[in-house]
Design an enzyme around this catalytic site. Sequence first.
Site, short mmCIF file in Angstrom:
data_model
loop_
_atom_site.label_atom_id
_atom_site.label_comp_id
_atom_site.label_asym_id
_atom_site.label_seq_id
_atom_site.Cartn_x
_atom_site.Cartn_y
_atom_site.Cartn_z
N SER A 144 1.02 -1.07 -0.10
CA SER A 144 -0.01 0.14 0.00
C SER A 144 0.84 1.49 0.04
O SER A 144 2.04 1.18 0.63
CB SER A 144 -0.95 0.09 1.11
OG SER A 144 -1.59 1.12 1.47
N TYR A 157 -2.22 -0.86 10.50
CA TYR A 157 -2.17 -1.27 8.86
C TYR A 157 -0.94 -0.69 8.39
O TYR A 157 -0.08 -1.24 7.57
CB TYR A 157 -3.42 -0.37 8.07
CG TYR A 157 -3.41 -0.74 6.80
CD1 TYR A 157 -4.13 -1.74 6.12
CD2 TYR A 157 -3.31 0.17 5.67
CE1 TYR A 157 -4.34 -2.11 4.99
CE2 TYR A 157 -3.36 -0.10 4.51
CZ TYR A 157 -3.93 -1.24 4.06
OH TYR A 157 -3.96 -1.24 2.77
#
Length: 261
Positions: A144, A157
């Site tokens: 990401s 995350y």
Amino acid sequence: MTVNGQRVALITGGTSGIGLAIAENLASQKLKVFICARNGEAVSSTVTGLRERGFDAAGIAADIRRLEDVRKLVGGAVEQYGHIDVLVNNAGRSGGGVTAEISDDVWYDVIDTNLNSVFLMTREVLNTGKLVQNGWGRIVNIASTGGKQGVIFGAPYSAAKHGVVGFTKALGLELAKTGVTVNAVCPGYVETPLAERVRQGYAAYYNVTEDNILERFQAKIPLGRYSAPEEVAGMVGYLVSDTAASVTAQAINVCGGLGNY
Ligand code: NAD
């Protein structure tokens, strides 16, 4: 070289969003695709849908957080197709909150799902799939832009995805002489069910509507829009090709300009 001339890709989380688009992209390139998700019915209906379009696809239910499932998954792909040439570690989850209030369960689950699974899957595929012995292989980890920059209210995350980027770079160097490349793809905002859940989370934190969050996010993206899952899948499709043989140990953004390093 592959055993029968047709390459085999194992994709985690192939029933939705980016993973499904990757399965479609690789199957369109004539790879055989083996997918998983925790929900067996979702796997069956996705596999049926892919087969109806003429693709060579199979899959089983597996939870990539669990070592026994990882073994079953990789063993299942080898049993079905005889070998594995491409591993795409795609399955993941969002999660976070105000850090002082994050429960142990959320922290460990986000790390288990997004980071520890990448290690478990990769180790199993390297040992069972024989990529190194065959002298050709591709490992692509879906990280990401949050693996390169901080995500507010997304500490677990962001930590997990930074870990995936570090793992990718280290393993890419380790395998550089073997014919196996290892890369990360770093999506920014991609319109998927996960993106919808993320917007719901931020709408609750900031006490605003989901549409308001969508507008804020779009305003942050230089292109002014979310990426499509197919745009991320296109990068994966390139990275697994022969042409991409000299691209290894990289973390490549597909993010509408959101991140530029
Ligand atoms: P999604 O929720 O639409 O799909 C996730 C897939 O992973 C599903 O098939 C789900 O069944 C599977 N999965 C989740 N947990 C699993 C588990 N424990 N075991 C097995 N399968 C599991 O999400 P998406 O948006 O397509 O995300 C795919 C990847 O892309 C994730 O790693 C995510 O972090 C990453 N990503 C997404 C975005 C975005 O904006 N959508 C941005 C950056 C990175």
